[in-house]
Design an enzyme around this catalytic site. Structure first.
Site, mmCIF file in Angstrom:
data_model
loop_
_atom_site.group_PDB
_atom_site.id
_atom_site.type_symbol
_atom_site.label_atom_id
_atom_site.label_comp_id
_atom_site.label_asym_id
_atom_site.label_seq_id
_atom_site.Cartn_x
_atom_site.Cartn_y
_atom_site.Cartn_z
ATOM 1 C CG ASP A 181 53.513 -2.171 -18.642
ATOM 2 O OD1 ASP A 181 53.075 -2.481 -17.515
ATOM 3 O OD2 ASP A 181 52.983 -2.568 -19.695
HETATM 4 C C1 BGC Z 1 50.477 -4.477 -18.331
HETATM 5 C C2 BGC Z 1 49.795 -3.134 -18.149
HETATM 6 C C3 BGC Z 1 49.122 -3.081 -16.800
HETATM 7 C C4 BGC Z 1 50.152 -3.356 -15.724
HETATM 8 C C5 BGC Z 1 49.586 -3.261 -14.322
HETATM 9 C C6 BGC Z 1 51.340 -4.830 -17.153
HETATM 10 O O1 BGC Z 1 51.780 -6.144 -17.238
HETATM 11 O O2 BGC Z 1 51.252 -4.444 -19.515
HETATM 12 O O3 BGC Z 1 48.869 -2.917 -19.173
HETATM 13 O O4 BGC Z 1 48.523 -1.832 -16.630
HETATM 14 O O5 BGC Z 1 50.676 -4.650 -15.929
HETATM 15 O O6 BGC Z 1 48.702 -4.264 -14.049
#
Ligand code: BGC
Length: 765
Positions: free
Chosen positions: A287
């Site tokens: 993530d």
């Molecule tokens: C979130 C994810 C998301 C990613 C990309 C992160 O902050 O936890 O769920 O897919 O950002 O946008």
């Protein structure tokens, strides 16, 4: 359907560009062909090029387009996210083809969580439909629109089971139940990937957040998770597994720690379980920024250490994190990370690119420039009819005293509330490339529904919150909440005066979309005081009061339940939300949705979920006893139970009939009920099957969902619904962590919610 026609049109427009290196061109999308192809490609790659494939970069202020071009030229990027127009994507893929040595195509990803251009209801609302066909349609259209924008991958579905309404991200998942979430996740993956993620109008999915993110302590985002292995396997892991079994090519790794080990550093999770036990062959993606967070988690001493740990633990691709390229070369040189480990991670990235068909045609989701749509806001390409239909199916009727609803399309209706005319809020969080200006508010929806027949008066009545700290929080990165500068009393006064002119009041209250989002945890689940004051004042007018809730989590609604003559949970219902809610309010659609999560009476009851374990001292409200498990200052159950929802008609469920009183070892029996529409309107309902293992080697939940069926019944019509019960439904993870079905007595409970059921029992031999 419109999107099917557009598929054939666009296919006929597309030209197959030639992929420069004929030696590389794969012929068949089979695992064997893929292995041969990827092995040959890996042999041609330098260490730096391999490491480049492990980098996922977001276009933004930190990495402007010029820097990206440079990195592409030097083979330092594997994929891009947060870019959503064909023209931008084409430029970058052109740079790969023209400037880089090996011309390994990039893939392009985005958070397509509940729609791309057309915004559908938030996932928690989709789960409320209990309608897998509707969810499949959302998946197909979302994938279609995303692929049409040139994307190859989505960071979805989010299948984090959550019993935590304080957690803002509960809005992105499918609720508190593993069975329902697994069904939703599987359906989404199958729909979005279609026959193959390589197809022109499919995208590859990336199931998230692996794992257990929905169980963060106290519902505080990014917090840690501590959980018994039994609970983990029984109640939380199966939706990820079901989505991977459905073929999801990607897995996004969670930000939280599990029993002390951050998921990003968890080789048990990412290697032993995911690769060895579950045989996953796709990619794992960290993530956002999660690798460097290992330092703050306290498991890595510095960025170099974090990179070593993440890669060795099984994180293939690093999202928005410059550290892989900075430290991996040196770590390999010092034999702290082996070339084999780099090869394994790179292979996973190349595998998914192969599966996306990118080696056959790097432009497969782009087509030629001349086919780019002229309307950049996509108005002509929106799937409005489908969005309206799905939104209606996801609206839950919680209360309807004396048939307050449906409303008549006559007289004067006062629509009051801070959410009644908010285009941004109705779309919910993670609304991808959706444009707020294209969404239909409730005010618009009600005006359209009553045009020429009734008068709709409107007053805002209150700001969504008067707390300036929270207002600033909501407007921190974007101006997302409009604050009316007039004094609260003036807004209230205007609302009451408007309400007094009307025959009935509709109050649209709840949360701004930013209140139910990432990093939006709450410690209080009531409506903000500005809105409760408004409701109190509206109630005092003595007019019938319909409360329309817009929110992204279960709220505690004790007061609202008392005030309201009718109460409608509409969640954040998307681009066509206003029309869909109006359809339900005026009876053009008979509500059929059911809660996928329990609604607590107060925050103090959390966690409160239907499939809890029994205790040695269960509380019985018919014979209250002090020394039993309960709170002395609150009723014991939820305000609205899991699976609950009303209709404008009524249904009767017959006693359960079983095909046998005993189930043979590894056998199966059928459980049936007959459901009759006993009311005055046609309507749909959801028949739910729950099981309970009465005596086992471990305490088993008081009930667990093991099947459901959505049925439509005309007035007076009956339908028999039969659930086959197989041994898998009886299985659980025992104290030795073996999945077993133990002989003994089982309760079978079938009903239209989890609280009121018809019961029977059988013996498993
Ligand atoms: C979130 C994810 C998301 C990613 C990309 C992160 O902050 O936890 O769920 O897919 O950002 O946008």
């Amino acid at each position: 359907m419109k999107w099917i026609c557009s598929v054939s049109l666009a296919v006929s427009l597309s030209i197959q560009p030639t992929f420069a290196d004929a030696l590389f061109a794969p012929h068949a999308l089979t695992p064997e062909a893929r292995d041969i192809f990827v092995t040959r490609l890996l042999k041609k790659m330098t260490l730096d090029e391999k490491i480049g494939q492990l980098r996922l970069i977001s276009v933004g202020p930190d990495t402007p387009k010029s820097a990206i071009r440079d990195m592409i030229q030097h083979g330092q990027i594997g994929a891009i996210f947060n870019t959503v127009t064909r023209s931008d994507i084409r430029v970058m893929q052109d740079q790969v083809m023209q400037l880089s040595r090996l011309k390994i195509p990039l893939f392009f990803a985005y958070d397509v969580v509940h729609g791309q251009r057309t915004v559908f209801p938030i996932p928690l609302a989709l789960a409320s439909s209990w309608d897998l066909d509707a969810v499949a349609q959302v998946g197909r259209i979302s994938a279609y629109e995303a692929a049409d924008d040139g994307l190859n991958m989505t960071w979805a579905p989010m299948v984090d089971v959550s019993r935590e309404p304080r957690w803002g991200r509960i809005s992105e998942g499918f609720g508190e139940d593993a069975w329902l979430t697994a069904e939703m996740g599987r359906t989404m993956v199958e729909a979005m990937q279609g026959k193959s993620p390589a197809d022109r109008y499919s995208v590859m999915t990336s199931v998230k957040h692996f794992a257990l993110y929905g169980a963060v302590e106290g519902g505080r985002d990014y917090n840690s998770v501590d959980m018994s292995p039994q609970r983990m396997f029984q109640d939380y892991l199966s939706p990820y597994k079901a989505s991977l079994d459905a073929g999801s090519g990607g897995v996004m790794v969670a930000l939280n720690a599990i029993n002390g080990v951050p998921a990003t550093a968890n080789s048990w999770l990412l290697k032993d379980l995911l690769r060895n036990d579950w045989k996953f062959k796709g990619i794992t993606i960290s993530d956002h920024g999660a690798i460097k967070e290992l330092i703050k988690h306290g498991v890595a001493s510095d960025p170099r250490d974090a990179v070593r740990i993440a890669l060795k633990s099984g994180v293939d691709m690093s999202m928005s994190d410059e550290f892989y390229s900075r430290y991996l070369p040196e770590l390999v040189k010092n034999y702290e990370v082996s070339e084999q480990e780099i090869d394994d991670a790179t292979r996973h990235v190349l595998n998914v690119k192969y599966d996306m068909g990118l080696f056959n045609d790097p432009y497969s989701h782009l087509g030629p420039q001349r086919s780019d749509p002229p309307d950049t806001n996509a108005e002509s390409r929106l799937h409005r009819a489908e969005a309206r239909d799905v939104a209606r199916k996801s609206i839950v009727l919680l209360k309807n005293r004396l048939e307050t609803l449906p409303l008549k399309k006559s007289g004067t209706i006062a629509l009051i509330g801070p959410l009644a005319d908010s285009q941004r809020d109705i779309m919910g969080s993670w609304s991808a490339a959706g444009v707020a200006k294209q969404s239909i508010t409730l005010l618009q929806g009600m005006k359209d529904a009553t045009a020429g027949k009734a008068t709709v008066l409107f007053a805002k009545g209150a700001n969504v919150t008067d707390n300036t700290g929270i207002q600033n929080f909501l407007n921190l990165y974007e101006k997302s909440v409009d604050i009316d500068p007039r004094p609260a009393q003036q807004l209230l006064h205007e609302a009451v005066a408007t309400a007094k002119k009307a025959d009935v009041i509709v109050a649209a209250v709840g949360e701004a979309q930013g209140m139910a989002h990432e990093a939006s945890s709450r410690s209080d689940l009531t409506l903000p005081p500005s809105q409760t004051m408004l409701l109190k004042a509206l109630k005092a007018t003595g007019k019938p009061l319909v409360i329309v809730l817009m929110n992204g989590r279960p709220l505690s609604l004790v007061k609202e339940d008392q005030y309201a003559d009718a109460l409608l949970e509409t969640w954040f219902s998307g681009t066509e939300g206003g029309h869909a809610i109006a359809d339900v309010l005026f009876g053009d659609y008979n509500p059929s949705a059911r809660l996928p999560v329990s609604f607590p009476r107060s925050v103090g009851q959390i966690p409160i979920y239907y499939n809890h374990l029994p205790t040695g001292r269960p509380y019985d409200f018919r014979q209250p006893n002090k020394y039993t498990s309960h709170y002395y200052d609150a009723a014991n159950g939820p305000l609205y139970p899991f699976g609950y929802g009303l209709s404008y008609t009524t249904f009767k469920v017959s006693p359960v009939s079983l095909s046998a009183k005993t189930m043979a070892h590894n056998g199966r029996i059928n459980a049936s009920v007959t459901v009759t529409n006993t009311g005055k309107r046609a309507g749909a309902t959801v028949v739910q099957l729950y099981l309970h293992d009465k005596v086992a080697s471990m305490s088993r939940p008081v009930k667990e969902l093991k099947g459901f069926k959505r049925i439509m019944l005309n007035v007076g019509e009956s339908q028999t619904v039969t659930f086959p019960i197989k041994v898998e439904a009886l299985m659980f993870w025992n104290a030795q962590m073996r999945q077993v079905a133990e002989p003994g007595q089982f309760d079978v409970m079938i009903g239209l919610d989890s609280a009121r059921t018809q019961d029977a029992g059988f013996t498993y031999q």
